[in-house]
Write a protein that holds these residues in place. Structure first.
Motif, short mmCIF file in Angstrom:
data_model
loop_
_atom_site.label_atom_id
_atom_site.label_comp_id
_atom_site.label_asym_id
_atom_site.label_seq_id
_atom_site.Cartn_x
_atom_site.Cartn_y
_atom_site.Cartn_z
N ASP A 95 7.17 6.28 -5.97
CA ASP A 95 6.87 5.31 -4.95
C ASP A 95 7.87 5.38 -4.02
OD1 ASP A 95 8.40 4.52 -7.24
OD2 ASP A 95 8.96 2.62 -6.25
N GLY A 96 8.74 5.85 -4.05
CA GLY A 96 9.86 6.11 -3.08
C GLY A 96 9.48 6.95 -2.00
N GLN A 97 8.48 7.83 -2.18
CA GLN A 97 7.76 8.76 -1.11
C GLN A 97 6.68 8.19 -0.26
OE1 GLN A 97 9.00 11.53 -0.55
NE2 GLN A 97 10.53 11.28 -2.10
N HIS A 98 6.34 6.54 -0.61
CA HIS A 98 5.25 6.08 -0.03
C HIS A 98 5.41 4.56 0.14
CE1 HIS A 98 2.85 9.35 -1.87
NE2 HIS A 98 3.51 9.22 -2.98
N ASP A 99 4.70 4.04 1.33
CA ASP A 99 5.00 2.61 1.68
C ASP A 99 3.67 1.66 1.52
OD1 ASP A 99 6.33 0.61 2.93
OD2 ASP A 99 5.84 1.25 4.76
N MET A 100 2.91 1.67 0.61
CA MET A 100 1.79 0.74 0.30
C MET A 100 2.14 -0.55 0.24
SD MET A 100 -1.20 1.55 -2.41
CE MET A 100 -0.30 1.46 -3.90
N ALA A 101 1.20 -1.42 1.23
CA ALA A 101 1.61 -2.72 1.14
C ALA A 101 0.07 -3.50 1.16
CB ALA A 101 2.11 -2.90 2.53
N VAL A 102 0.34 -4.76 0.88
CA VAL A 102 -0.96 -5.53 0.63
C VAL A 102 -0.53 -6.96 1.46
CG1 VAL A 102 -2.30 -6.64 -0.95
CG2 VAL A 102 -1.77 -4.41 -1.46
N SER A 103 -1.67 -7.40 2.02
CA SER A 103 -1.08 -8.83 2.76
C SER A 103 -1.15 -9.88 1.71
CB SER A 103 -2.42 -9.05 3.73
OG SER A 103 -3.48 -9.44 3.13
N ARG A 104 -0.33 -10.87 1.79
CA ARG A 104 -0.15 -12.07 1.06
C ARG A 104 -1.52 -12.49 0.38
NH1 ARG A 104 4.38 -13.44 -0.39
NH2 ARG A 104 5.25 -12.42 1.62
N HIS B 274 -0.40 -3.61 -12.23
CA HIS B 274 -0.43 -1.95 -12.01
C HIS B 274 -0.21 -1.52 -10.63
CE1 HIS B 274 -1.16 -1.72 -16.10
NE2 HIS B 274 -2.44 -2.20 -16.24
N LEU B 275 0.05 -2.58 -9.66
CA LEU B 275 0.17 -2.04 -8.32
C LEU B 275 1.39 -2.22 -7.84
CD1 LEU B 275 -1.86 -1.25 -5.98
CD2 LEU B 275 -2.14 -3.76 -5.56
N ARG B 276 2.01 -1.15 -7.40
CA ARG B 276 3.57 -1.03 -6.89
C ARG B 276 3.56 -0.98 -5.37
NH1 ARG B 276 8.72 -1.44 -9.27
NH2 ARG B 276 10.13 -0.08 -7.80
N CYS B 277 3.44 -2.00 -4.84
CA CYS B 277 3.43 -2.11 -3.29
C CYS B 277 4.21 -3.31 -2.86
CB CYS B 277 2.22 -2.18 -3.06
SG CYS B 277 1.15 -3.93 -3.35
N ARG B 278 4.63 -3.55 -1.57
CA ARG B 278 5.22 -4.58 -0.60
C ARG B 278 3.90 -5.54 -0.54
NH1 ARG B 278 6.63 -3.81 4.19
NH2 ARG B 278 5.42 -1.95 4.40
N VAL B 279 4.20 -6.70 -0.69
CA VAL B 279 3.57 -7.93 -0.04
C VAL B 279 4.11 -8.67 1.01
CG1 VAL B 279 2.39 -10.11 -0.94
CG2 VAL B 279 2.94 -8.37 -2.74
N VAL B 280 3.08 -8.57 2.19
CA VAL B 280 3.78 -8.84 3.51
C VAL B 280 2.87 -9.79 4.10
CG1 VAL B 280 4.56 -6.54 3.73
CG2 VAL B 280 2.43 -7.01 4.35
N ASP B 281 3.24 -10.55 5.06
CA ASP B 281 2.44 -11.58 5.79
C ASP B 281 1.45 -10.90 6.74
OD1 ASP B 281 3.65 -13.80 4.46
OD2 ASP B 281 5.41 -13.68 5.64
N VAL B 282 1.89 -9.83 7.26
CA VAL B 282 1.26 -9.00 8.34
C VAL B 282 1.25 -7.63 8.16
CG1 VAL B 282 0.96 -8.69 10.74
CG2 VAL B 282 1.91 -10.69 9.96
#
Length: 279
Positions: free
Chosen positions: A231-240, A253-261
């Protein structure tokens, strides 16, 4: 979206997939998805590829006329259907354990004129694999087209996932004097829309020359066992908002950032050496 085109896998079928991953380094489920699912996936890849090429850092070169683009789940309309597919879930659980994590979503696009890549693996072999003979990550591939011989098929050298790679450049690129050994055991793959494969990204492989006028886009879904660290090689994100709408089982099962935008992905997963192709 009606995505699945095949029944749930039996324990025997899952066992066969695990055996093939540990022996050949690659396995597949033919007709796992509908062709309509694959065609919708192709539309989303084409849209994301055009956007990525239009901005700095949007796409990574993987050799002449060959690109890799990482995307966010919301750029793929079938992301939930993909990650919740019974065969994919079953293989992840059997190989990576019940706490597996999806860490990567992206695609490769070999265009007309893409040349043979050097034989390679996607990252150095981890200690768990080298010394304990255990696979800690998987790459699931879904083709967006019916693959023909002149389109530069994916080529894999079965069984090479266990090579330590001590003599490899960057621990990923075998020396050229070993190329005949990989070529001798090489197998070309000709997946069709709806097929899905699972492989260890440590299995030595390459993309071949695309002689056709058509691109050969392939979706990639990467999964890790806990602590594998890819996961350190990637930058997957999902909106809140999207995160809250996902099923609880998938969120686990989802390793990602949760972001506002959501911001476009600036590509991080480069693989040194591939920019030279086979030159």
């Amino acid at each position: 979206m009606a995505a699945s085109a095949s029944p749930d896998p039996t324990p025997v079928e899952v066992g066969t997939a695990v055996r093939e991953l540990y022996t050949e380094g690659i396995t597949a489920r033919k007709g796992a998805f509908t062709t309509a699912f694959a065609d919708t996936m192709r539309e989303d890849i084409d849209t994301a590829f055009k956007e990525a090429l239009a901005r700095p850092g949007g796409a990574v070169g993987r050799g002449p006329n060959r690109y890799y683009v990482e995307i966010h789940p919301e750029q793929l309309r079938g992301f939930e259907e993909l990650t919740e597919h019974p065969w994919i879930r079953s293989v992840c659980e059997a190989v990576l354990g019940p706490d597996y994590q999806f860490v990567e979503l992206g695609f490769d696009v070999p265009l007309e004129g893409a040349v043979n890549q050097p034989w390679h693996r996607d990252f150095p072999s981890p200690e768990e694999t080298r010394h304990r003979h255990r696979l800690t990550s998987l790459a699931f591939n879904l083709t967006a087209v019916d693959t023909a011989e002149d389109m530069g098929p994916f080529e894999v050298a079965p069984g090479t996932q266990w090579e330590h790679g001590d003599g490899f450049q960057h621990e990923m690129f075998p020396p050229r004097e070993d190329y005949p050994r990989y070529a001798e055991r090489a197998v070309r793959k000709y997946p069709r829309r709806g097929d899905v494969s699972a492989r260890s990204a440590l299995t030595v492989h390459r993309g071949t020359t695309n002689h056709s006028p058509h691109p050969r886009p392939v979706l990639i879904l990467g999964a890790d066992a806990p602590g594998a660290g890819n996961d350190g090689q990637h930058d997957m994100a999902v909106s809140r908002r999207r995160w809250e709408a996902l099923p609880e089982r998938l969120r686990r099962h989802l390793r990602c950032r949760v972001v506002d935008v959501l911001e476009p992905v600036e590509q991080q997963h480069t693989i040194e050496g591939l920019v030279m192709g086979d030159a």
